[in-house]
Design an enzyme around this catalytic site. Structure first.
Site, PDB file in Angstrom:
ATOM      1  NE  ARG A 271      -3.941  -2.139   2.154  1.00  0.00           N
ATOM      2  CZ  ARG A 271      -4.467  -2.587   3.163  1.00  0.00           C
ATOM      3  NH1 ARG A 271      -4.967  -1.529   4.249  1.00  0.00           N
ATOM      4  NH2 ARG A 271      -5.512  -3.506   3.082  1.00  0.00           N
ATOM      5  NE  ARG A 286      -1.262   4.631   9.179  1.00  0.00           N
ATOM      6  CZ  ARG A 286      -2.657   4.417   9.158  1.00  0.00           C
ATOM      7  NH1 ARG A 286      -3.137   4.004   8.073  1.00  0.00           N
ATOM      8  NH2 ARG A 286      -3.333   4.577  10.308  1.00  0.00           N
ATOM      9  CD  GLU A 358      -8.448  -1.502  10.475  1.00  0.00           C
ATOM     10  OE1 GLU A 358      -8.124  -2.267   9.852  1.00  0.00           O
ATOM     11  OE2 GLU A 358      -8.012  -0.236  10.453  1.00  0.00           O
ATOM     12  CB  SER A 361     -11.837  -3.837   8.278  1.00  0.00           C
ATOM     13  OG  SER A 361     -11.485  -2.652   8.840  1.00  0.00           O
ATOM     14  NE  ARG A 400      -2.266  -1.929  11.544  1.00  0.00           N
ATOM     15  CZ  ARG A 400      -2.932  -0.858  11.434  1.00  0.00           C
ATOM     16  NH1 ARG A 400      -4.113  -0.949  12.165  1.00  0.00           N
ATOM     17  NH2 ARG A 400      -2.640   0.137  10.619  1.00  0.00           N
TER      18      ARG A 400
END
Length: 434
Positions: A271, A286, A358, A361, A400
């Site tokens: 990403r 991130r 988070e 999702s 994560r």
């Protein structure tokens, strides 16, 4: 993608639903009416084409009859009319193509409509916790807990500086026991999810534009992707295995008795993080490159709500087995992704940050992606076909989860205990400085 007929027949209901997306709260009616205007122009051009074509065929037949009857003047008049009709037909075709392209572009950037039970809100501050899904309580220590990058660097097993020299910001080298911990977590997740009924898939990591369009990354989020080119054209590196897994059914007609279809994959993900400047610049939260175990389901419309709950259960189960405290929130309309009807975020407790972050999702996209992909199924009680529903979720983000294990299982001396569920994969009970 949205059903034009639904918009045409239920304009006010569509406007009301679209306005629940805060970005469209003020101009949902204007946007919808612009689409309907394009739709009317497209249908008008199509009707004009059909009328002109029918008259052209009729006049062409009449020319032969006029010539047979030696009516030269009549034949010439008909020839002139056919010539004029040919020009009109070419214009109709050009107009139809142009309006169709404009219409597709306008529809392609419209987000999915939120489900009726999704809370209205502007951003993450308006998300609503699902109290019944909370697990455990925040981990507390009798010492000040460190963040994962402090632990990893002190152990000599996490190197951001050298990764920065090789690749730039938002990359990391994991070494030794931490590299093995990441590998162990990925294998543990795959084993757990396949035992729960998901079929393991090794998908392509490079996909074409059409695949990104199908799952909704294009055209709106092009700058968030990494791109590569080759002799065969442009390819994008997947931001999540959702893209190749969901597109596995593109342009397919499935049999209803094959649904639900459940797939999982452990892949690298890439990403650009174009909109994340200044956020989480330290550590692994991130990254441009990370690994994730993805869950994708393809269902009938009647199954998708229950499948959404099941998928969230499967993602949560990983954290429960690892003994990691976490909570689940329903994302509000302003925080929900482009293609989702409803999303649950699972947030794991990170003691080093003293907050929940988070880690997964899980989204129900309804028929939104299926319409973009032309993915259908043949219902048992019907001769026709219907659009499938698609769902996706992280089961889980491996990096994560590694962070969460490090921070929740740290000791005062900087060592990291290995959760019981991972010890058979790791072959050790603790990571210590060599």
């Amino acid at each position: 993608m949205h059903d034009l007929k639904l918009i045409r027949d239920n304009r006010d209901a569509f406007v009301e639903a679209l306005a629940r997306r805060p970005a469209y709260a003020e101009d949902a009616g204007k946007v919808t009416d612009a689409i309907l205007e394009l739709d009317a122009k497209w249908r008008g051009a199509k009707t004009s084409f059909e009328q002109h074509r029918a008259r052209q065929n009729e006049a062409s037949r009449a020319i032969g009859m006029a010539k047979k009857n030696k009516d030269e003047a009549g034949a010439q008049a008909l020839l002139d009319e056919v010539a004029n009709l040919k020009a009109a037909i070419q214009k109709d075709e050009a107009d139809e193509r142009a309006y169709d392209e404009e219409l597709r572009k306008a529809l392609a950037v419209l987000p999915n409509l939120p489900a009726s039970d999704v809370p209205f809100g502007a951003d993450e501050n308006d998300n609503v916790e699902v109290a019944a899904r909370r697990f455990g309580s925040a981990t507390r220590f009798d010492f000040k807990p460190k963040e994962h990058f402090e632990l990893g660097e002190a152990l000599g097993l996490m190197d951001f500086e050298r990764a920065g020299r090789v690749s730039g910001a938002r990359f990391v080298y994991l070494k030794g026991a931490l590299a093995k911990l990441e590998r162990s977590l990925g294998a543990f997740m795959l084993d757990t999810q396949t035992a729960a009924g998901y079929t393991e898939v090794v998908p392509p990591l490079l996909v074409r534009d059409e695949a990104f369009f199908g799952t909704g990354q294009l055209p709106k989020f092009e700058e968030d992707l990494f791109w590569a080119s080759a002799g065969e054209g442009r390819f994008g590196l997947i931001p999540t295995a959702e893209v190749p897994l969901t597109n596995l059914v593109r342009e397919e007609i499935l049999d209803e008795d094959k649904l639900p279809m459940r797939m999982t994959a452990w892949t690298p993900c890439f990403r650009a993080e174009a909109g994340a400047a200044g956020r989480d610049t330290r550590g692994m939260i991130r990254q441009h490159q990370f690994s994730k175990v993805e869950l994708v389901s393809v269902t009938t419309p009647e199954q998708s709500v229950a499948e959404h709950e099941r998928m969230t259960d499967c993602a949560q189960n990983i954290l429960k087995l690892l003994g990691l405290p976490h909570r689940v929130v329903t994302l509000c309309t302003g925080d929900m992704g482009f293609g989702a009807q409803k999303t649950y975020d699972i947030e794991v407790w990170l003691p080093g940050q003293d907050r929940y972050r988070e880690i997964s999702s899980c989204s129900n996209c309804g028929e939104f992606q299926a319409r973009r992909m032309s993915a259908r199924y043949r219902a048992k009680d019907s001769k026709g076909t219907r659009l499938v529903h698609t769902l996706n979720g992280s089961g889980l983000a491996v990096g994560r989860t590694l962070i969460a294990v490090m921070e929740n299982y740290q000791d005062a001396d900087g060592s990291i205990r290995i959760p019981d569920a991972l010890q058979p994969y790791m072959g050790m009970k603790k990571i210590e400085k060599a």
